[in-house]
Design a protein around this motif. Sequence first.
Motif, PDB file in Angstrom:
ATOM      1  N   ILE A  30     -10.351  96.226  77.146  1.00 51.73           N
ATOM      2  CA  ILE A  30     -11.107  95.836  78.437  1.00 51.73           C
ATOM      3  C   ILE A  30     -12.626  96.745  78.310  1.00 51.73           C
ATOM      4  N   GLU A  31     -13.419  95.924  78.816  1.00 55.89           N
ATOM      5  CA  GLU A  31     -14.666  96.133  78.528  1.00 55.89           C
ATOM      6  C   GLU A  31     -15.676  96.672  79.725  1.00 55.89           C
ATOM      7  N   PRO A  32     -15.761  97.948  79.939  1.00 56.67           N
ATOM      8  CA  PRO A  32     -16.628  98.567  81.014  1.00 56.67           C
ATOM      9  C   PRO A  32     -17.972  98.607  80.505  1.00 56.67           C
TER      10      PRO A  32
ATOM     11  N   PRO B  61     -16.569 100.448  75.930  1.00 54.48           N
ATOM     12  CA  PRO B  61     -17.380 100.659  76.716  1.00 54.48           C
ATOM     13  C   PRO B  61     -18.859 100.420  76.441  1.00 54.48           C
ATOM     14  N   GLU B  62     -19.823  99.853  77.052  1.00 50.35           N
ATOM     15  CA  GLU B  62     -21.173  99.747  76.699  1.00 50.35           C
ATOM     16  C   GLU B  62     -21.945 100.479  77.462  1.00 50.35           C
ATOM     17  N   THR B  63     -22.854 101.230  76.651  1.00 50.05           N
ATOM     18  CA  THR B  63     -23.789 102.193  77.426  1.00 50.05           C
ATOM     19  C   THR B  63     -24.968 101.168  78.014  1.00 50.05           C
ATOM     20  N   LYS B  64     -25.383 101.370  79.263  1.00 50.11           N
ATOM     21  CA  LYS B  64     -26.229 100.130  79.783  1.00 50.11           C
ATOM     22  C   LYS B  64     -27.513 101.094  80.096  1.00 50.11           C
ATOM     23  N   HIS B  65     -28.734 100.914  79.586  1.00 50.33           N
ATOM     24  CA  HIS B  65     -29.816 101.272  79.887  1.00 50.33           C
ATOM     25  C   HIS B  65     -29.931 102.736  79.474  1.00 50.33           C
TER      26      HIS B  65
HETATM   27 CA    CA Z   1     -21.292  94.376  78.324  1.00 47.59          CA
END
Ligand code: CA
Length: 373
Positions: free
Chosen positions: A93-95, A198-202
Amino acid sequence: MFRLLHPTIVKLRATGRRPRARLVPLLVAAAGAGVAPVLFAACVRPVPPAVTSPVVVADPPFLVIAHRGASGYRPEHTLESYALAVAMGADYIEPDLVSTKDGVLVARHENEIGGTTDVAVKFPARRTTKVIDGDTVSGWFTEDFTLAELRTLRARERLPQLRSTAYDGQFLVPTFDEVLALADSLGRARGRVVGVYPETKHPSHFRAIGLPLEEPLLASLDRVGWNRADAPVFIQSFEVGNLRTLATRTRVRLIQLMAEGAPPDRARDASIPTYAELRTPAGLRALAAYVHGIGPEKGLVLPGAQADGATTLVRDAHAAGLKVHVWTIRAEPRFVGPRFSGDVQAEVRAFVEAGVDGVFTDQADVVRGVVPQ
Ligand code: CA
Ligand code: G3P
């Protein structure tokens, strides 16, 4: 006893961490003495459930990654969306992660949350305008809200013209700790490992305003025993700098996302390569020194304008020892690559034949229909 333990208790409550083992007898003694029973309970209450699944990476050869959960069917980045995706057969799962004002990681695709929550109704006066990674954005931003404030919000469908709004107003904005606990409990219930991606956003933006993402991300993984090379975790980023730094601080597998253009941190550091430079054979070999794989936009593998044929990206990445996870498979015809005439199953088959190692998808059930578990 209280004066002795109070600073520790305050720190534990602030960070949400468990007391160190050597402190537990002291805290128990304090409770037994009738000095601090309430504080003892308070200092352990915020700690998320422990992850107890075996942490052996036994990834299937083709990964189905739930892009923002089952975002084709539920408001994105909610526990309910993630759980549905796992029920549909997603492996990971991708948060996407952003920070609250008080430094808690929550799952949102961007820090502006006007499009995916009811914040405009509940906090109309908090609308503002900012420049984020060079773009002027107006709305409501996670970094301006405490976690307690964000918990008063409810998620909404991002694409109401296209997808069901039946679940609007029901689901919370989850913390990353809650996502980890959910992955663990779903994995145990299903007798298989459910991973997190998980993706770090900005990340540069958040570090610049004093709310870095990387430290709390690793702290959360530490707490559940998943800050390790063999954990079912990938950390992804469109930026280059934070992945390079992460590579020195964790052995969790890293994924360099790429699209057209350049990583956002190139605006702050001209030495950062463009995505076109990163995806050359030499660029991929350089990446392979510290990342596990790449996450290209799907058109970089199967360009939309061509009737058939793939780029050399998968071959070049594999030659460099990198995995390839493409984004994003969406079932609605408008999102399917033009060469497939709206046939999303044909699109999935084409990516399998192109040799990719996994796909991000809004509809895990659709991908599972082509690639059974
Ligand atoms: Ca993403
Ligand atoms: O992280 C892979 C893919 O999700 C990147 O696109 O914008 O949906 O986060 P985005």
